[in-house]
Design an enzyme around this catalytic site. Structure first.
Site, PDB file in Angstrom:
ATOM      1  N   PRO A   1       0.928  -1.175   0.116  1.00 27.29           N
ATOM      2  CA  PRO A   1       0.029   0.090   0.066  1.00 27.29           C
ATOM      3  C   PRO A   1       0.821   1.385   0.074  1.00 27.29           C
ATOM      4  O   PRO A   1       0.596   2.083   1.054  1.00 27.29           O
ATOM      5  CB  PRO A   1      -0.853  -0.200   1.148  1.00 27.29           C
ATOM      6  CG  PRO A   1       0.102  -0.921   2.330  1.00 27.29           C
ATOM      7  CD  PRO A   1       0.833  -1.797   1.160  1.00 27.29           C
ATOM      8  N   CYS A   2       1.557   1.733  -1.092  1.00 30.39           N
ATOM      9  CA  CYS A   2       2.193   2.918  -1.274  1.00 30.39           C
ATOM     10  C   CYS A   2       1.138   3.959  -1.423  1.00 30.39           C
ATOM     11  O   CYS A   2       1.462   5.141  -0.897  1.00 30.39           O
ATOM     12  CB  CYS A   2       3.035   2.853  -2.432  1.00 30.39           C
ATOM     13  SG  CYS A   2       2.365   2.404  -3.923  1.00 30.39           S
TER      14      CYS A   2
END
Length: 203
Positions: free
Chosen positions: A172-173
């Site tokens: 989850p950047c």
């Protein structure tokens, strides 16, 4: 020539029904799987942030790509960097597709999938391994991530690691923001990043 044009050319040479082509591809897929000839399996899935390309090696999920990245180019890059033995083989990615559906419906907050980080190396891979520690519905700044991985001065390098993350959504950047609270960049575009953050904070 893109993949759709190639399929059209084949269909023109061998006029068969779409159902027959689908059956032939399924037979090819099963035979290639049985003979261990597929190093990379791929498929596409629909999602609230557009169509996603999923690709998996025998080690795990290696790539999640947004349509804006050009799927043909992504597949060409995988063939060059990982292996040319790739085939559309949806079955190997059924579990990934199911978990993504659960995530987008709000029923899943963490992914439980084997991941192949081989498209990244060094500090980028260190950052990408850390990103799942940012909890669902939470955010962190690039500076905070740099501090968390033990290199507080590497703020720009963290930004690069997020921008080149080969496994967006799953890794989850999108949860990493600038220090002033603005979004920063995102491989899927700012509209997709906003949609993912809103999805997580609305559940």
């Amino acid at each position: 020539m893109n993949s759709t044009e190639r399929e059209d050319d084949v269909a023109a040479l061998f006029p068969v029904t779409p159902d027959a082509l689908a059956r032939l591809h399924e037979q090819l897929e099963h035979r290639a799987q049985a003979d261990g000839l597929i190093d990379i399996a791929y498929r596409t899935v629909d999602s609230p942030v557009g169509t996603l390309l999923l690709a998996s090696t025998t080690s795990g999920l290696v790539r999640v790509a947004f349509q804006r990245e050009d799927f043909d180019r992504v597949l060409e890059a995988l063939a060059e960097k990982v292996s040319p033995r790739l085939l559309r083989a949806p079955g190997r990615l059924d579990g990934t597709a199911r978990q993504l559906d659960e995530y987008f419906s709000g029923a899943r907050r963490t992914f439980d999938l084997p991941l192949d980080y081989s498209l990244s190396a060094g500090f980028r891979q260190v950052v990408q391994h850390y990103l799942p520690h940012i909890g669902y519905g939470s955010t962190a700044t690039y500076k905070e991530v740099a501090e968390s991985v033990g290199n507080p001065r590497a703020v720009r390098a963290v930004g690069t690691a997020c921008a080149t993350n080969p496994l967006p959504v799953v890794v989850p950047c999108h949860r990493v923001l600038r220090s002033d609270g603005t979004l920063g960049g995102y491989i899927g575009g700012l509209q997709a990043k906003t949609a993912l953050l809103q999805l997580e904070t609305s559940k």
